[in-house]
Design a protein around this motif. Structure first.
Motif, PDB file in Angstrom:
ATOM      1  N   PRO A 187       0.833  -1.202   0.000  1.00  0.00           N
ATOM      2  CA  PRO A 187       0.000   0.000   0.000  1.00  0.00           C
ATOM      3  C   PRO A 187       0.868   1.253   0.000  1.00  0.00           C
ATOM      4  N   GLU A 188       0.288   2.369  -0.383  1.00  0.00           N
ATOM      5  CA  GLU A 188       1.013   3.637  -0.357  1.00  0.00           C
ATOM      6  C   GLU A 188       0.050   4.743   0.045  1.00  0.00           C
ATOM      7  N   TRP A 189       0.451   5.526   1.027  1.00  0.00           N
ATOM      8  CA  TRP A 189      -0.361   6.638   1.494  1.00  0.00           C
ATOM      9  C   TRP A 189       0.266   7.960   1.079  1.00  0.00           C
ATOM     10  N   PRO A 190      -0.510   8.884   0.552  1.00  0.00           N
ATOM     11  CA  PRO A 190       0.022  10.196   0.199  1.00  0.00           C
ATOM     12  C   PRO A 190       0.126  11.091   1.425  1.00  0.00           C
ATOM     13  N   MET A 191       0.891  12.156   1.309  1.00  0.00           N
ATOM     14  CA  MET A 191       1.022  13.095   2.415  1.00  0.00           C
ATOM     15  C   MET A 191      -0.329  13.693   2.779  1.00  0.00           C
ATOM     16  N   GLY A 192      -1.172  13.909   1.791  1.00  0.00           N
ATOM     17  CA  GLY A 192      -2.492  14.474   2.063  1.00  0.00           C
ATOM     18  C   GLY A 192      -3.319  13.632   3.005  1.00  0.00           C
ATOM     19  N   ALA A 193      -3.126  12.314   2.979  1.00  0.00           N
ATOM     20  CA  ALA A 193      -3.892  11.446   3.872  1.00  0.00           C
ATOM     21  C   ALA A 193      -3.527  11.695   5.321  1.00  0.00           C
ATOM     22  N   VAL A 194      -2.257  11.959   5.602  1.00  0.00           N
ATOM     23  CA  VAL A 194      -1.829  12.227   6.976  1.00  0.00           C
ATOM     24  C   VAL A 194      -2.296  13.616   7.417  1.00  0.00           C
ATOM     25  N   ILE A 195      -2.248  14.585   6.527  1.00  0.00           N
ATOM     26  CA  ILE A 195      -2.749  15.916   6.874  1.00  0.00           C
ATOM     27  C   ILE A 195      -4.246  15.846   7.172  1.00  0.00           C
ATOM     28  N   ALA A 196      -5.002  15.102   6.355  1.00  0.00           N
ATOM     29  CA  ALA A 196      -6.439  14.943   6.605  1.00  0.00           C
ATOM     30  C   ALA A 196      -6.679  14.274   7.949  1.00  0.00           C
ATOM     31  N   ALA A 197      -5.857  13.290   8.303  1.00  0.00           N
ATOM     32  CA  ALA A 197      -5.995  12.630   9.601  1.00  0.00           C
ATOM     33  C   ALA A 197      -5.708  13.599  10.747  1.00  0.00           C
ATOM     34  N   ALA A 198      -4.737  14.494  10.546  1.00  0.00           N
ATOM     35  CA  ALA A 198      -4.425  15.498  11.571  1.00  0.00           C
ATOM     36  C   ALA A 198      -5.607  16.436  11.796  1.00  0.00           C
ATOM     37  N   ILE A 199      -6.282  16.809  10.727  1.00  0.00           N
ATOM     38  CA  ILE A 199      -7.475  17.655  10.848  1.00  0.00           C
ATOM     39  C   ILE A 199      -8.550  16.932  11.648  1.00  0.00           C
ATOM     40  N   ARG A 200      -8.795  15.674  11.314  1.00  0.00           N
ATOM     41  CA  ARG A 200      -9.812  14.898  12.033  1.00  0.00           C
ATOM     42  C   ARG A 200      -9.438  14.722  13.501  1.00  0.00           C
ATOM     43  N   ALA A 201      -8.137  14.673  13.787  1.00  0.00           N
ATOM     44  CA  ALA A 201      -7.682  14.475  15.168  1.00  0.00           C
ATOM     45  C   ALA A 201      -7.729  15.764  15.987  1.00  0.00           C
ATOM     46  N   GLY A 202      -8.065  16.879  15.344  1.00  0.00           N
ATOM     47  CA  GLY A 202      -8.214  18.130  16.070  1.00  0.00           C
ATOM     48  C   GLY A 202      -7.017  19.047  16.050  1.00  0.00           C
ATOM     49  N   LEU A 203      -5.964  18.729  15.295  1.00  0.00           N
ATOM     50  CA  LEU A 203      -4.861  19.657  15.176  1.00  0.00           C
ATOM     51  C   LEU A 203      -5.319  20.906  14.423  1.00  0.00           C
ATOM     52  N   HIS A 204      -4.706  22.033  14.756  1.00  0.00           N
ATOM     53  CA  HIS A 204      -5.042  23.289  14.097  1.00  0.00           C
ATOM     54  C   HIS A 204      -4.250  23.383  12.802  1.00  0.00           C
ATOM     55  N   VAL A 205      -4.946  23.193  11.695  1.00  0.00           N
ATOM     56  CA  VAL A 205      -4.329  23.253  10.373  1.00  0.00           C
ATOM     57  C   VAL A 205      -4.870  24.497   9.675  1.00  0.00           C
TER      58      VAL A 205
END
Length: 251
Positions: free
Chosen positions: A219-237
């Motif tokens: 599998p391969e995850w793009p950087m955008g997937a981690v940024i989206a996860a950070a948003i869902r986790a409540g980080l201030h983006v």
């Protein structure tokens, strides 16, 4: 926010299958010219544009994370002194995409503000990192993306913001998000140690998923997937938007 340590992070572990065969790593592909010691024109590699932007924003250290075999990059740039930088090179670990490549540098930048860009993407404005760093400071965000409008026909990540510029959603291009004429994507990113910590934790979580799927392909995850996860986790983006911004992906 103290800017005592600004560190550039550049993933350069890609295999450039879309451009193959190439006589060099895609990060060294010549795009335009620069002046040599005697004023003579010399080819300028695409990655040098990004390195120069990082240096102008205040970075003095840059980590370039490679895959085995891409030693032409280290041979070309050496210690980075020719660009006014201190360059260090790391070798990628798990082969699951850019977030994993970047996470190799996490232990070395736990106290740093990170500047991130892709070495095979040319972008304007020249001072994009400086504006993103200013936004990081004024908003107190964990992560700031520099945005620009994108044509409906260009396949790229799509970023959604609220009225204040805070990013409330990011859909990676791999998900084929529906498109409008007002969509924006990101050119670069800057972040605080809180996002570095999140990145490390997220790639550990994704690595466990990948290993559980052993035998089903890599599998391969793009950087955008981690940024989206950070948003869902409540980080201030947050974001800074350049209406006249533009980019060219040569890779």
């Amino acid at each position: 926010m103290s800017r005592s340590r600004l560190v550039g992070l550049i993933p350069a572990a890609g295999s450039a299958t879309r451009l193959a065969p190439l006589p060099c790593s895609k990060e060294l592909w010549p795009v335009g010219f620069q002046r040599g010691p005697e004023g003579e024109p010399r080819p300028k590699p695409v990655s040098q544009y990004l390195l120069e932007k990082m240096e102008r924003a205040g970075a003095r250290e840059v980590f370039i994370i490679l895959r085995s075999g891409k030693w032409d990059i280290t041979d070309y740039y050496g210690d980075g002194s020719g660009l006014g930088l201190r360059l260090a090179y790391l070798v990628m670990g798990d082969p699951y995409g850019p977030p994993f490549t970047l996470a190799q540098a996490a232990p070395f930048v736990t106290d740093a503000t990170a500047l991130f860009g892709f070495a095979d993407i040319l972008f304007q404005p020249e001072d994009g990192f400086a504006h993103a760093l200013q936004r990081l400071e004024t908003t107190g965000a964990d992560l700031v993306l520099a945005l620009c409008p994108i044509p409906r026909t260009v396949a790229t990540d799509v970023v959604e913001t609220d009225a204040t510029g805070r990013i409330v959603g990011l859909e990676p291009k791999e998900n084929r998000p529906p498109r409008t004429d007002h969509d924006a994507t990101y050119l670069l990113a800057v972040w605080r140690p809180a996002f570095t910590e999140f990145l490390s934790a997220e790639v550990r979580r994704l690595a466990a998923i990948a290993r559980a799927r052993a035998g089903d392909g890599t599998p391969e995850w793009p950087m955008g997937a981690v940024i989206a996860a950070a948003i869902r986790a409540g980080l201030h983006v947050d974001s800074v938007r350049f209406e006249e911004g533009r980019f060219l992906d040569i890779g």
